[in-house]
Design a protein around this motif. Structure first.
Motif, PDB file in Angstrom:
ATOM      1  N   THR A 116       0.453  -1.273   0.162  1.00 17.91           N
ATOM      2  CA  THR A 116       0.183   0.072   0.326  1.00 17.91           C
ATOM      3  C   THR A 116       0.979   1.758  -0.138  1.00 17.91           C
ATOM      4  OG1 THR A 116      -0.289  -0.343   2.555  1.00 17.91           O
ATOM      5  CG2 THR A 116      -2.068  -1.235   1.128  1.00 17.91           C
ATOM      6  N   LEU A 117       1.571   1.296   0.786  1.00 18.90           N
ATOM      7  CA  LEU A 117       3.212   2.575   0.836  1.00 18.90           C
ATOM      8  C   LEU A 117       4.064   2.702  -0.934  1.00 18.90           C
ATOM      9  CD1 LEU A 117       5.177   2.489   3.862  1.00 18.90           C
ATOM     10  CD2 LEU A 117       3.518   4.526   2.898  1.00 18.90           C
ATOM     11  N   ALA A 118       4.187   1.861  -1.088  1.00 18.51           N
ATOM     12  CA  ALA A 118       4.498   1.892  -2.225  1.00 18.51           C
ATOM     13  C   ALA A 118       3.228   2.060  -3.916  1.00 18.51           C
ATOM     14  CB  ALA A 118       4.873  -0.024  -3.006  1.00 18.51           C
ATOM     15  N   VAL A 119       2.249   1.276  -3.581  1.00 15.30           N
ATOM     16  CA  VAL A 119       1.152   1.999  -4.761  1.00 15.30           C
ATOM     17  C   VAL A 119       1.304   3.547  -4.246  1.00 15.30           C
ATOM     18  CG1 VAL A 119      -1.058   2.434  -5.288  1.00 15.30           C
ATOM     19  CG2 VAL A 119      -0.015   0.572  -4.833  1.00 15.30           C
ATOM     20  N   GLU A 120       0.845   4.160  -3.044  1.00 10.20           N
ATOM     21  CA  GLU A 120       0.422   5.748  -2.313  1.00 10.20           C
ATOM     22  C   GLU A 120       1.995   6.681  -2.571  1.00 10.20           C
ATOM     23  OE1 GLU A 120      -0.880   8.627   1.588  1.00 10.20           O
ATOM     24  OE2 GLU A 120      -0.785   5.822   1.837  1.00 10.20           O
ATOM     25  N   LEU A 121       3.431   5.504  -2.326  1.00  9.20           N
ATOM     26  CA  LEU A 121       4.544   6.863  -2.764  1.00  9.20           C
ATOM     27  C   LEU A 121       4.313   6.837  -4.109  1.00  9.20           C
ATOM     28  CD1 LEU A 121       6.616   5.292   0.300  1.00  9.20           C
ATOM     29  CD2 LEU A 121       4.894   7.370  -0.330  1.00  9.20           C
ATOM     30  N   GLY A 127       8.961  12.078  -5.794  1.00 10.63           N
ATOM     31  CA  GLY A 127       9.296  10.192  -6.160  1.00 10.63           C
ATOM     32  C   GLY A 127      10.784   9.972  -5.345  1.00 10.63           C
ATOM     33  N   THR A 128      11.099  10.349  -4.336  1.00  7.16           N
ATOM     34  CA  THR A 128      12.300   9.978  -3.091  1.00  7.16           C
ATOM     35  C   THR A 128      12.345   8.704  -2.487  1.00  7.16           C
ATOM     36  OG1 THR A 128      11.613  11.632  -1.419  1.00  7.16           O
ATOM     37  CG2 THR A 128      12.656  12.873  -3.066  1.00  7.16           C
ATOM     38  N   LEU A 129      10.785   8.376  -2.551  1.00  7.77           N
ATOM     39  CA  LEU A 129      10.621   7.198  -1.612  1.00  7.77           C
ATOM     40  C   LEU A 129      10.039   5.919  -2.094  1.00  7.77           C
ATOM     41  CD1 LEU A 129       8.946   9.551   1.640  1.00  7.77           C
ATOM     42  CD2 LEU A 129      11.468   8.125   1.609  1.00  7.77           C
ATOM     43  N   ASP A 130       9.887   6.360  -3.784  1.00  4.03           N
ATOM     44  CA  ASP A 130       9.394   5.229  -4.062  1.00  4.03           C
ATOM     45  C   ASP A 130      10.244   4.213  -4.317  1.00  4.03           C
ATOM     46  OD1 ASP A 130      10.289   6.963  -6.289  1.00  4.03           O
ATOM     47  OD2 ASP A 130       8.667   6.160  -7.688  1.00  4.03           O
ATOM     48  N   ALA A 131      11.705   4.919  -4.310  1.00  8.09           N
ATOM     49  CA  ALA A 131      13.010   3.753  -4.733  1.00  8.09           C
ATOM     50  C   ALA A 131      13.164   3.102  -3.116  1.00  8.09           C
ATOM     51  CB  ALA A 131      13.866   4.003  -5.199  1.00  8.09           C
ATOM     52  N   ALA A 132      12.561   3.526  -1.802  1.00  8.79           N
ATOM     53  CA  ALA A 132      12.766   3.110  -0.911  1.00  8.79           C
ATOM     54  C   ALA A 132      12.036   1.812  -0.291  1.00  8.79           C
ATOM     55  CB  ALA A 132      13.179   4.365   0.366  1.00  8.79           C
ATOM     56  N   VAL A 133      10.874   2.308  -1.242  1.00  5.84           N
ATOM     57  CA  VAL A 133       9.865   1.032  -0.788  1.00  5.84           C
ATOM     58  C   VAL A 133      10.288  -0.764  -1.774  1.00  5.84           C
ATOM     59  CG1 VAL A 133       8.046   1.954  -2.551  1.00  5.84           C
ATOM     60  CG2 VAL A 133       7.401   1.022  -0.240  1.00  5.84           C
ATOM     61  N   GLY A 134      10.045  -0.198  -2.927  1.00  9.09           N
ATOM     62  CA  GLY A 134      11.131  -0.684  -3.476  1.00  9.09           C
ATOM     63  C   GLY A 134      12.222  -1.856  -3.274  1.00  9.09           C
ATOM     64  N   THR A 135      12.931  -0.863  -2.353  1.00  7.94           N
ATOM     65  CA  THR A 135      13.895  -2.417  -1.625  1.00  7.94           C
ATOM     66  C   THR A 135      13.351  -2.767  -0.985  1.00  7.94           C
ATOM     67  OG1 THR A 135      15.391  -0.679  -2.036  1.00  7.94           O
ATOM     68  CG2 THR A 135      16.650  -2.063  -0.525  1.00  7.94           C
ATOM     69  N   VAL A 136      12.662  -1.948  -0.007  1.00  2.00           N
ATOM     70  CA  VAL A 136      11.916  -3.572   0.966  1.00  2.00           C
ATOM     71  C   VAL A 136      11.225  -4.495   0.180  1.00  2.00           C
ATOM     72  CG1 VAL A 136      10.452  -3.711   2.879  1.00  2.00           C
ATOM     73  CG2 VAL A 136      11.477  -2.116   2.591  1.00  2.00           C
TER      74      VAL A 136
END
Length: 197
Positions: A116-121, A127-136
């Motif tokens: 859900t965070l990935a979709v929202e971010l 676009g700074t945090l979507d890469a971080a969620v991709g890491t998880v």
């Protein structure tokens, strides 16, 4: 020893405990309410920390989101660490699916915490945090692929994508339809699939 006679935690230990509580609360509240609807005050209340103290540890909401992602990563490490105690990679993968099924009520209410965070971010302009969620998510894919590789199956990376995609899909549907039984039914189907590989 009475409460007044107990030694008080050192300031650094208290600060570390507050930061830990804020991080755990951020992960939980952001999952439940989403990034845009969550305020720093919401997280402070959930952590039982004065709202003014939040700024001491996290200057922006984005820093709290990053902390929440770190918490998701840490929780994934704990789960996979427990699963690593199982001797057989197939049993580890089945244990992962069973853990997903156990979270069916949470998924029906809020979806997958990371998904859900990935979709929202992804919808945000910066676009700074979507890469971080991709890491998880990559962390989960890598662990899963490692299990398929240990089973000696062909295309372990593709099998990992299939499994994690199935989880994201069933989590999304359970949430959209508010039906935890979707997690149970689809999770059971995944368990049979794993046995058949």
């Amino acid at each position: 020893m009475t409460d007044s006679a107990k030694p008080k935690p050192k300031p650094r230990a208290r600060a570390s405990e507050k930061r830990r509580r804020l991080t755990a609360a951020a992960a939980r509240v952001l999952h439940e309410r989403g990034v845009e609807r969550t305020t720093l005050g919401d997280i402070a209340r959930a952590a039982d920390v004065p709202v003014g103290n939040v700024y001491y540890y996290f200057k922006t909401k984005d820093e709290l989101v990053q902390a929440a992602l770190s918490e998701h990563s840490a929780q994934l490490d704990i789960l996979t660490g427990r699963l690593e105690e199982l001797g057989d990679p197939r049993e580890r993968l089945k244990g992962l699916v069973e853990a997903w099924i156990e979270q069916r009520d949470v998924a029906a209410r809020h979806g997958c915490p990371t998904g859900t965070l990935a979709v929202e971010l992804d919808k945000r302009a910066d676009g700074t945090l979507d890469a971080a969620v991709g890491t998880v998510l990559r962390q989960l894919l890598d662990w899963t692929a490692h299990q398929f590789r240990a089973l000696g199956l062909p295309d372990p990376d593709d099998l990992a994508v299939t499994l994690v995609s199935a989880y994201q899909g069933m989590s999304l549907l359970a949430n959209a339809l508010r039906d935890p039984d979707i997690m149970t039914r689809e999770g059971t189907r995944l368990l049979h699939w794993l046995d058949a590989l």
